[in-house]
Design a protein around this motif. Sequence first.
Motif, mmCIF file in Angstrom:
data_model
loop_
_atom_site.group_PDB
_atom_site.id
_atom_site.type_symbol
_atom_site.label_atom_id
_atom_site.label_comp_id
_atom_site.label_asym_id
_atom_site.label_seq_id
_atom_site.Cartn_x
_atom_site.Cartn_y
_atom_site.Cartn_z
ATOM 1 N N LEU B 129 51.005 39.439 39.724
ATOM 2 C CA LEU B 129 50.783 38.752 38.452
ATOM 3 C C LEU B 129 49.793 37.610 38.590
ATOM 4 O O LEU B 129 48.960 37.382 37.715
ATOM 5 N N ALA B 130 49.886 36.884 39.716
ATOM 6 C CA ALA B 130 48.934 35.793 39.925
ATOM 7 C C ALA B 130 47.516 36.339 39.926
ATOM 8 O O ALA B 130 46.611 35.813 39.275
ATOM 9 N N THR B 131 47.338 37.446 40.654
ATOM 10 C CA THR B 131 46.019 38.054 40.740
ATOM 11 C C THR B 131 45.553 38.562 39.383
ATOM 12 O O THR B 131 44.411 38.320 38.969
ATOM 13 N N ALA B 132 46.444 39.251 38.682
ATOM 14 C CA ALA B 132 46.089 39.815 37.383
ATOM 15 C C ALA B 132 45.686 38.702 36.428
ATOM 16 O O ALA B 132 44.719 38.828 35.670
ATOM 17 N N TRP B 133 46.413 37.599 36.505
ATOM 18 C CA TRP B 133 46.102 36.494 35.608
ATOM 19 C C TRP B 133 44.714 35.931 35.905
ATOM 20 O O TRP B 133 43.904 35.712 35.012
ATOM 21 N N VAL B 134 44.469 35.719 37.192
ATOM 22 C CA VAL B 134 43.178 35.163 37.583
ATOM 23 C C VAL B 134 42.040 36.084 37.141
ATOM 24 O O VAL B 134 41.028 35.641 36.605
ATOM 25 N N VAL B 135 42.241 37.398 37.331
ATOM 26 C CA VAL B 135 41.186 38.339 36.949
ATOM 27 C C VAL B 135 40.953 38.295 35.445
ATOM 28 O O VAL B 135 39.818 38.174 34.981
ATOM 29 N N SER B 136 42.040 38.341 34.659
ATOM 30 C CA SER B 136 41.830 38.450 33.216
ATOM 31 C C SER B 136 41.303 37.144 32.627
ATOM 32 O O SER B 136 40.545 37.163 31.663
ATOM 33 N N VAL B 137 41.673 36.014 33.213
ATOM 34 C CA VAL B 137 41.200 34.748 32.654
ATOM 35 C C VAL B 137 39.809 34.389 33.159
ATOM 36 O O VAL B 137 38.995 33.830 32.439
ATOM 37 N N SER B 298 23.619 37.709 39.353
ATOM 38 C CA SER B 298 24.706 36.836 38.946
ATOM 39 C C SER B 298 26.030 37.585 38.889
ATOM 40 O O SER B 298 27.077 36.998 39.117
ATOM 41 N N VAL B 299 25.987 38.887 38.616
ATOM 42 C CA VAL B 299 27.248 39.626 38.615
ATOM 43 C C VAL B 299 27.703 39.889 40.049
ATOM 44 O O VAL B 299 28.853 39.649 40.408
ATOM 45 N N ILE B 300 26.789 40.358 40.898
ATOM 46 C CA ILE B 300 27.184 40.685 42.267
ATOM 47 C C ILE B 300 27.351 39.430 43.113
ATOM 48 O O ILE B 300 28.392 39.178 43.702
ATOM 49 N N ASP B 301 26.300 38.614 43.148
ATOM 50 C CA ASP B 301 26.315 37.484 44.078
ATOM 51 C C ASP B 301 27.282 36.396 43.673
ATOM 52 O O ASP B 301 27.880 35.747 44.501
ATOM 53 N N ARG B 302 27.401 36.157 42.398
ATOM 54 C CA ARG B 302 28.224 35.021 41.999
ATOM 55 C C ARG B 302 29.573 35.465 41.474
ATOM 56 O O ARG B 302 30.605 35.163 42.042
ATOM 57 N N THR B 303 29.564 36.224 40.375
ATOM 58 C CA THR B 303 30.824 36.544 39.727
ATOM 59 C C THR B 303 31.795 37.227 40.683
ATOM 60 O O THR B 303 32.913 36.776 40.868
ATOM 61 N N LEU B 304 31.359 38.328 41.302
ATOM 62 C CA LEU B 304 32.295 39.086 42.115
ATOM 63 C C LEU B 304 32.717 38.324 43.364
ATOM 64 O O LEU B 304 33.870 38.374 43.765
ATOM 65 N N ILE B 305 31.776 37.592 43.967
ATOM 66 C CA ILE B 305 32.132 36.845 45.172
ATOM 67 C C ILE B 305 33.119 35.735 44.851
ATOM 68 O O ILE B 305 34.132 35.562 45.526
ATOM 69 N N VAL B 306 32.838 35.008 43.759
ATOM 70 C CA VAL B 306 33.757 33.934 43.366
ATOM 71 C C VAL B 306 35.103 34.518 42.977
ATOM 72 O O VAL B 306 36.164 34.008 43.344
ATOM 73 N N LEU B 307 35.066 35.640 42.257
ATOM 74 C CA LEU B 307 36.308 36.256 41.819
ATOM 75 C C LEU B 307 37.123 36.732 43.016
ATOM 76 O O LEU B 307 38.337 36.535 43.076
ATOM 77 N N SER B 308 36.463 37.328 43.990
ATOM 78 C CA SER B 308 37.216 37.846 45.126
ATOM 79 C C SER B 308 37.847 36.687 45.896
ATOM 80 O O SER B 308 38.946 36.807 46.423
ATOM 81 N N ARG B 309 37.130 35.561 45.921
ATOM 82 C CA ARG B 309 37.722 34.399 46.581
ATOM 83 C C ARG B 309 38.968 33.934 45.822
ATOM 84 O O ARG B 309 40.002 33.661 46.413
ATOM 85 N N ALA B 310 38.848 33.911 44.495
ATOM 86 C CA ALA B 310 39.984 33.482 43.683
ATOM 87 C C ALA B 310 41.167 34.413 43.893
ATOM 88 O O ALA B 310 42.317 33.974 44.008
ATOM 89 N N VAL B 311 40.879 35.709 43.965
ATOM 90 C CA VAL B 311 41.957 36.679 44.131
ATOM 91 C C VAL B 311 42.609 36.503 45.497
ATOM 92 O O VAL B 311 43.837 36.455 45.620
ATOM 93 N N THR B 312 41.793 36.348 46.540
ATOM 94 C CA THR B 312 42.363 36.169 47.882
ATOM 95 C C THR B 312 43.224 34.921 47.936
ATOM 96 O O THR B 312 44.243 34.898 48.613
ATOM 97 N N MET B 313 42.798 33.876 47.232
ATOM 98 C CA MET B 313 43.555 32.638 47.265
ATOM 99 C C MET B 313 44.810 32.730 46.410
ATOM 100 O O MET B 313 45.824 32.124 46.719
ATOM 101 N N SER B 314 44.735 33.488 45.295
ATOM 102 C CA SER B 314 45.880 33.495 44.399
ATOM 103 C C SER B 314 46.995 34.396 44.924
ATOM 104 O O SER B 314 48.152 34.205 44.576
ATOM 105 N N LEU B 315 46.664 35.354 45.779
ATOM 106 C CA LEU B 315 47.711 36.211 46.348
ATOM 107 C C LEU B 315 48.761 35.380 47.091
ATOM 108 O O LEU B 315 49.929 35.379 46.701
ATOM 109 N N PRO B 316 48.352 34.646 48.151
ATOM 110 C CA PRO B 316 49.366 33.845 48.854
ATOM 111 C C PRO B 316 49.988 32.771 47.975
ATOM 112 O O PRO B 316 51.187 32.509 48.078
#
Lengths: 284, 474
Positions: B129-137, B298-316
């Motif tokens: 849920l943490a991950t899903a929330w981060v992705v959708s927001v 901006s989609v590959i270099d920024r959005t996805l990289i930042v998002l993947s970081r957010a997802v990795t952080m929100s899991l734990p």
Amino acid sequence: MQETPVLPKPDALSSAGCATCPMNRHLARLGVNVDNWDYVVALAGNPNTGKSTVFNALTGLRQHTGNWPGKTVARAEGGFEFGDKRFKLVDLPGTYSLLASSVDEEIARDFILFGQPDVTVIVADATRLERNLNLVLQILEITDQVVVCLNLMDEAKRHGLMVDDRRLARDLGVPVVPTVARRGTGIPELLQAVHDVATGAVKLRPRRLRTTQNEALDKAVATLTAQIEAAFPGLPNARWVALRLLDGDASIERAIRDGSLGDLSRGERVAAPDERLRVAEVSA
Amino acid sequence: MSTGSADLLSTARALRAELGEGLHDTLVEALYTDAARLADRAVTRPGERPRFDLDRTLDRLLTSRTWGFPIMGLLFTLVFWITIAGSNVPSSLLATLLVDTLHPALKSGADALGVPWWLSGVALDGAYLATAWVVSVMLPPMAIFFPLFTLLEDFGYLPRVAFNLDRLFSRAGAHGKQALSMMMGFGCNAAGVVSTRVIDSPRERLIAIITNNFAICNGRWPTLIMVSTLFIGSAVPAALAGVVSAAAVVGVAVLGVGITFVVSWALSRTMLKGQASVFSLELPPYRPPRILQTLYTSVIDRTLIVLSRAVTMSLPAGIVIWTISNVTLGGASIAEHLIDLFNPVGLLLGLNGVVLLAYLVAIPANEIIIPTILMLTVLSTGLTGVGQGAGVMFELESGSAIKDILHAGGWTTLTAINLMLFSLIHNPCSTTILTIYNETKSLKWTAVATLLPLGLGFAVTLTTATIARALGLV
């Protein structure tokens, strides 16, 4: 110097036929995988001339480029394969000169001087040729192995400028390749020129200032150059070292004292000092 | 050192003394003359110069003393308004899909397979849920904001911003190029800290590093946008809500720039004394942005990289939140104990214990502040009938439901404003702290860069809370 200086043939380099030449099929972008390279190519240029775009076009990397000076703040490396040779491409920080008045300039200069790249590609902005030539002339004082990439030709056209790349090539004595890097125009010709200079297929006769219009200075330079050539036989840029010493350049004095200039005259690559960006030494 | 080298250096010294002053200028002049001659031979200007020089006209307007700042404000408000207005619909679609549809399906699937309750709790209610929330927001605003920002960057606008801000920075005793690292900080503070390498003077570079955190990174935009939409946008007529919320967000961002100046000024007069160094800033020519290339980077270099970081952080972080909410000590969960512990200080600051605990849990990623606050609020107020139970992160369908929960948790407009302020002024995220250490190699300056904003945040929120109480507003 070489006995039979052969001028580069810019007309051959920029012909449209190159785009379809089978030679160009050999370009393989290697990204960051640059092991076992045959040649080292340094990429220099003023800030904001499209240097990072050229870097990306050659290596297939997607280093972020931005339209502002100082965007590339560290050295980036990548690789490409062309004509059965592997090239390591080192993107140097963008600088306006090589007088080592800032960290960026020192990094760029140290790499060109001590890293002894096989070819130095200088990306120049065709719309601001005069300012860009300042850097080109300074690099030509240090190394013969230069290819000038005359970028942003489309912008020049937009501003109503006509840049005669053939005349420039004759004046500078090194290949000049007009490009529009963001569209990939001229990149095949650039690769061919880099390849030819690296392999020694073209001989260069770079322009070097022989006089400074100042008699006392010219005499001092001649005296010192002779002494440097005696102390470091084989050094490719004795006159430039003499000028730097007369100008009181501390880092060149250091290079003489610690022997790295001596290594250079024996044709050895000297590791460029890295990690210059530490700031912890500042005391409160 | 050989004798040859020693001779060489002494000869050079003697010759230099003989030649006297002005040598450097002579050399540079000879070089420039030669360059000018060569350029003159190679360049021809056929015909007349274009009568209307677009670049010069644009520069006059964008860097004008009168119009420079208003245009800057308008452009950035426009960017945020497009971001806020444009991301509403895709955000709620994603939330419906990932949270309302997929999560119950996964839960019942896990139940059917006989997965133990604690495992499905940690994995699905916490991590998923943490991950899903981060992705959708985060995904929709980033996918809109980054391309817009990159277009401005590509076009050549950012150096003009630096030009406009330069005078203010040098008055604050800082380097004008700090404007550039601050711009990067608006995307990501870690990237902003790295980009301070363009500043040569170590003193000015440290100032830029320490104050970079006052540029709001993308992890904080969603928090600001949401709180602003709920508590400030809702206070004005619906037609104006979007513009007013965008203006409030820009207001906080501008405040951040203001704090950057004040803190830079204070630092350059206390811990990092010195004069601002002079530099030349080139205003590069405007270039027509490459739309497709921009979208790609901006989609590959920024959005996805930042998002993947957010997802990795929100899991734990999701796992931690679920765990502290479900492990009980002496009849109450760990989270409840911590909230009680933080409450006195939190309330004094015009916030509450929940907010402080959320900021503690969310050190790895600012992105998960809002879901953490909501979850902890439900837990501490014992609300029933909302969300999915204790320690479960959730996204509520409508803004008003979120507001109801927060009101039940004792939220006032002051809490909302102070949360926005604290979001601007608090310690950097763990990635940025690590980057600061890597760049400075100094524990001392890392500690200063971490604790100074935190202390300032406490001071500012305490002040607004005290004023609000004195005026009888709360």
